[in-house]
Design an enzyme around this catalytic site. Structure first.
Site, short mmCIF file in Angstrom:
data_model
loop_
_atom_site.label_atom_id
_atom_site.label_comp_id
_atom_site.label_asym_id
_atom_site.label_seq_id
_atom_site.Cartn_x
_atom_site.Cartn_y
_atom_site.Cartn_z
CE LYS A 1 41.49 19.41 -63.97
NZ LYS A 1 41.73 20.14 -62.74
CG ASN B 1 44.54 20.13 -67.75
OD1 ASN B 1 43.59 20.80 -68.12
ND2 ASN B 1 44.67 19.76 -66.50
N GLY C 1 50.58 27.20 -50.80
CA GLY C 1 50.36 27.67 -52.16
C GLY C 1 48.92 28.15 -52.19
CB ALA C 2 47.27 30.53 -50.25
N GLY C 3 47.20 30.56 -53.98
CA GLY C 3 46.78 31.41 -55.08
C GLY C 3 45.28 31.23 -55.30
CG ASN D 1 46.22 23.99 -70.14
OD1 ASN D 1 46.24 25.15 -69.77
ND2 ASN D 1 45.50 23.07 -69.53
CD GLU E 1 50.51 23.66 -63.06
OE1 GLU E 1 49.39 23.66 -63.60
OE2 GLU E 1 50.68 23.39 -61.86
N GLY F 1 44.11 27.43 -54.19
CA GLY F 1 44.42 27.33 -52.76
C GLY F 1 43.55 28.27 -51.95
CG ASN G 1 45.38 20.77 -63.18
OD1 ASN G 1 44.55 19.93 -62.82
ND2 ASN G 1 45.04 21.96 -63.62
P1 NAD Z 1 47.99 30.47 -58.92
O1 NAD Z 1 48.94 31.01 -59.92
O2 NAD Z 1 46.74 31.24 -58.68
O3 NAD Z 1 48.73 30.35 -57.52
C1 NAD Z 1 49.87 29.56 -57.41
C2 NAD Z 1 50.95 30.31 -56.67
O4 NAD Z 1 51.37 31.43 -57.42
C3 NAD Z 1 50.54 30.85 -55.34
O5 NAD Z 1 51.57 30.55 -54.46
C4 NAD Z 1 50.38 32.33 -55.59
O6 NAD Z 1 50.57 33.12 -54.49
C5 NAD Z 1 51.44 32.58 -56.59
N1 NAD Z 1 51.11 33.77 -57.39
C6 NAD Z 1 50.08 33.94 -58.23
N2 NAD Z 1 50.10 35.18 -58.75
C7 NAD Z 1 51.19 35.81 -58.23
C8 NAD Z 1 51.75 37.11 -58.39
N3 NAD Z 1 51.17 38.04 -59.19
N4 NAD Z 1 52.90 37.40 -57.72
C9 NAD Z 1 53.48 36.50 -56.93
N5 NAD Z 1 52.98 35.23 -56.73
C10 NAD Z 1 51.86 34.91 -57.37
O7 NAD Z 1 47.70 28.95 -59.29
P2 NAD Z 1 46.34 28.12 -59.18
O8 NAD Z 1 45.50 28.44 -60.36
O9 NAD Z 1 45.77 28.27 -57.83
O10 NAD Z 1 46.91 26.65 -59.39
C11 NAD Z 1 47.49 25.86 -58.35
C12 NAD Z 1 47.46 24.41 -58.81
O11 NAD Z 1 46.08 24.00 -58.94
C13 NAD Z 1 48.08 24.16 -60.18
O12 NAD Z 1 48.65 22.88 -60.24
C14 NAD Z 1 46.88 24.22 -61.12
O13 NAD Z 1 47.10 23.53 -62.34
C15 NAD Z 1 45.84 23.53 -60.24
N6 NAD Z 1 44.46 23.82 -60.60
C16 NAD Z 1 44.03 25.11 -60.71
C17 NAD Z 1 42.69 25.35 -61.02
C18 NAD Z 1 42.14 26.75 -61.13
O14 NAD Z 1 41.01 26.92 -61.58
N7 NAD Z 1 42.86 27.79 -60.71
C19 NAD Z 1 41.82 24.27 -61.22
C20 NAD Z 1 42.29 22.98 -61.08
C21 NAD Z 1 43.61 22.76 -60.77
#
Ligand code: NAD
Length: 309
Positions: A187, A191, A7-9, A195, A272, A12, A105
């Site tokens: 946390k 949230n 999960g490399a958004g 949220n 979420e 990640g 989260n």
């Molecule tokens: P994200 O939406 O950036 O990524 C999560 C997944 O969604 C990844 O696999 C990503 O490739 C996919 N994705 C995102 N956009 C896409 C698109 N346009 N098309 C197809 N796939 C897509 O999520 P995140 O913000 O990295 O969050 C991951 C976890 O970390 C969650 O549980 C979140 O609550 C937690 N978290 C996030 C943050 C933050 O600042 N981002 C902070 C603390 C905790």
């Protein structure tokens, strides 16, 4: 140690590039083809306040995974974690010693991951790092943060220390917690208030906070969470919970921002909420505790999710 970030958004991506930059063998795993291709073609494009640079971190599509890892960091959105783990399990990416760490989260992740590996191989983490996505292969990094980790069974281990050291070498500011559940619930309380309410009201955190009766409005939600947490053996304090929420109000903190759930609804993707207010309702039913405020919030967010489809 061979590490995968599954999960490399946004987050990640942050964890992955910081690990890579510190010399760790790390692979980013995702289902999003355009994102994975962009990272492999030109590296992850990192946007900070003062520069843009590329980090040549490895990325793989989930379907192309053909190796196992010593540590898998789960950073999908909460609702996709089990799908991700099931797929990695079927691809033999989880070997007999693989540790699984969740930094997502929300509540209840340790119990969900325990379907795949025993609790002595699960690590729970909570982070105050943030990150954003600009587009495929592009992340936005501002501010700083930290990570707290603990093995899910609460027992100290050499692996916990190794993970903590690796995170610190990657400047992720990690500490080993003696009660990570408390931090996870604290946390989740924040949230579960900001949220959904900012999403339902379509307000930035600061605009929401400007309402004169905001404390009166959020108090019953927090009280329900504290009662449910107590039934689960987590002792949250009302004043501390309220202070944590109030600390997000100023513009200098998170006041100018919409919370991530608001952004998810705007993007038309699932939120979420089931791992925040929805989990409070679910636990409440289990323990015979009434949670009408959290029940209603969950329904309202589900209604808003339906608008997107
Ligand atoms: P994200 O939406 O950036 O990524 C999560 C997944 O969604 C990844 O696999 C990503 O490739 C996919 N994705 C995102 N956009 C896409 C698109 N346009 N098309 C197809 N796939 C897509 O999520 P995140 O913000 O990295 O969050 C991951 C976890 O970390 C969650 O549980 C979140 O609550 C937690 N978290 C996030 C943050 C933050 O600042 N981002 C902070 C603390 C905790």
């Amino acid at each position: 140690m061979k590490i995968a970030v599954a999960g490399a958004g946004a987050l990640g991506g942050r964890v992955g590039i910081q690990l890579h930059e510190s010399g760790v063998d790390v692979t980013l795993i995702d289902r999003w083809e355009e994102h994975v291709n962009a990272i492999n073609e030109k590296g992850m494009e990192v946007h900070t306040e003062d520069k843009v640079y590329q980090v040549p971190v490895k990325a793989k599509l989930l379907e192309d995974i053909d190796e196992s890892y010593d540590l898998i960091i789960i950073l999908t959105k909460a609702m996709y974690a089990e799908d991700m783990l099931q797929a990695l399990y079927e691809k033999n990416s989880i070997h007999a010693e693989t540790a699984i760490l969740t930094m997502m989260n929300g509540l209840g992740h340790g119990d969900r991951l325990a379907k795949y590996v025993s609790k002595d191989r699960i690590y729970l983490a909570v982070t105050m790092w943030t990150a954003g996505l600009k587009g495929p292969g592009q992340i936005v990094l501002t501010g700083s943060g930290g990570i707290q980790i603990q093995r899910a069974d609460g027992i100290a281990s050499k692996m916990t220390e190794e993970i903590n050291d690796i995170f610190n070498t990657a400047n992720l500011n990690s500490i080993i917690s003696r009660d990570v559940q408390h931090s996870i619930w604290a946390k989740a309380t924040l949230n579960s208030v900001l949220n959904p309410l900012c999403s339902i009201l379509d307000k930035r955190i600061g605009e929401f906070a400007a309402y004169g009766a905001v404390i009166e409005m959020i108090t019953p939600i927090i009280e329900e969470i504290i009662e449910v947490a107590g039934a689960r053996g987590v002792n949250l304090d009302f004043d501390a919970s309220l202070e944590k929420i109030k600390a997000a109000f100023p513009d200098s903190a998170a006041g100018l921002h919409y919370p991530s759930m608001h952004q998810d609804l705007a993007k038309g993707v699932q939120t979420e909420v089931d791992y925040l207010n929805g989990k409070i309702s679910e636990y409440g039913k289990e323990y015979g505790i009434k949670t009408p405020n959290n029940d209603m919030i969950t329904h309202l967010i589900h209604q808003l999710e339906m608008k997107n489809h």
